[in-house]
Design an enzyme around this catalytic site. Structure first.
Site, PDB file in Angstrom:
ATOM      1  CE  LYS A 186      62.392  29.913 -73.705  1.00  0.00           C
ATOM      2  NZ  LYS A 186      63.463  30.659 -73.064  1.00  0.00           N
ATOM      3  CE  LYS A 238      60.617  28.411 -70.417  1.00  0.00           C
ATOM      4  NZ  LYS A 238      61.790  29.132 -70.049  1.00  0.00           N
TER       5      LYS A 238
END
Ligand code: PBG
Length: 317
Positions: A186, A238
């Site tokens: 992330k 992500k």
């Protein structure tokens, strides 16, 4: 010839590849549009149930829920996130009552929506995120979400050791069957911008101390190994679009399902350019999703999930 191109296409999108992220806000009687995400709203409990049914009917395979508590319920520890009657737990129960086990119900397991400072964890005396104290909060959060009936939890706060702690917490209360979708890679990204509005975030600073530097790939591979060791059932990259190389590398090196999250800013960019008439909206959407699939994502979280699933089912893929 379109029929031939269709026959030999190396990458296909299917409605079941798609997961719909959805926001539900406490204390509203009508859905509230999110300005920076045209077409996306903060749902009421009622409209969330409808959105879940629509997603299911379109063939979408899962829904990822985010709760937005009333402002006065936010505090330093994010207690609304572990209140069995907190908005996210209530929403999980609502959706479960509506769609049962037909749609995979997932929940964001993070404190940022519930803390008054907007960070993903609790803070120490110096105002820094306290990793280990936060893990205790995550353990409790996993348990209340599991009690509410969630199928998959998505720990998204990037605390060290979060997957292991969440796995233990779930097993302790007999929820061995609740799976963990780990936000493995992330990145600290500018593309989260519109999400801050979507969850009414109170964040003032940034998340650079616990999210990853966009410059790094090997670091993600290290995070991946740790998450798998700690018991992740699925892993996620992500944002998606600017990190397709990371996605490809992750997909090539694991045998668990890999998800990618096409985040708020990726959505907003396409919608904004389309609104100005600068790009063909529908083609651009399919191209972004095809690229993410081609890079190796088994599942894609996208705010366009229901719309695209409908179009795919109607043969407009
Ligand atoms: C953390 C979380 C965020 C997103 C999903 N889970 C925000 C962040 O980490 O800053 C972003 C999703 C998006 O931008 O669409 N609860």
């Amino acid at each position: 010839m379109p029929a031939l191109r269709r026959m030999v296409a190396e990458t296909r999108l299917h409605p079941a590849d798609l997961i719909l992220p959805a926001f539900v806000r406490e204390g509203i009687t009508r859905p509230v549009p999110i300005q920076a995400m045209p077409g996306v709203v903060q749902h009421t409990r009622d409209t969330l149930r409808k959105a879940a049914v629509e997603a299911l009917e379109a063939g979408v395979s899962g829904i990822m829920l985010f709760g937005v508590p009333e402002d006065e319920k936010k505090d330093a520890a994010g207690t609304a996130g572990t209140d069995p009657d907190g908005i996210l737990q209530v929403a999980i129960r609502d959706v479960k009552a509506e769609v049962g086990d037909e749609l995979v119900i997932m929940s964001d397991l993070c404190l940022d929506e519930f803390t008054d400072h907007g960070h993903c964890g609790v803070l120490d005396a110096e105002g820094r995120v306290d990793n280990d104290a936060t893990l205790e909060r995550y353990a409790e959060m996993a348990q209340v979400q599991a009690d509410a009936g969630v199928h998959v939890v998505g720990p998204s706060g990037m605390m060290d050791g979060q997957v292991g702690v969440v796995r233990d917490a779930l097993d302790t209360i007999g929820k061995e069957d609740v799976s963990i979708l780990a936000y493995t890679a992330k990145y600290s990204s500018a593309f989260y911008g519109p999400f801050r509005e979507a969850v009414g975030s109170s964040l003032k600073g940034d998340r650079k101390t616990y999210q990853q530097d966009p410059a790094n790939l090997r670091e993600s591979m290290r995070e991946l190994a740790l998450d798998l060791e700690e018991g992740a059932d699925m892993v996620m990259v992500k944002p998606a679009g600017p990190y397709l190389d990371v996605l490809a590398e992750v997909a090539a090196s694991v045998d668990v399902p890999v998800a990618a999250y096409q985040i708020s800013g990726e959505y907003a960019m396409v919608e904004a350019a389309a609104e100005k008439g600068w790009i063909d909206r529908d083609k651009a959407i399919l191209e972004t999703l095809t690229g993410i699939r081609r890079a190796g994502a088994r599942m894609i979280l996208t705010y366009w999930a229901t719309e695209v699933a409908r179009n795919l089912s109607a043969g407009r893929g």
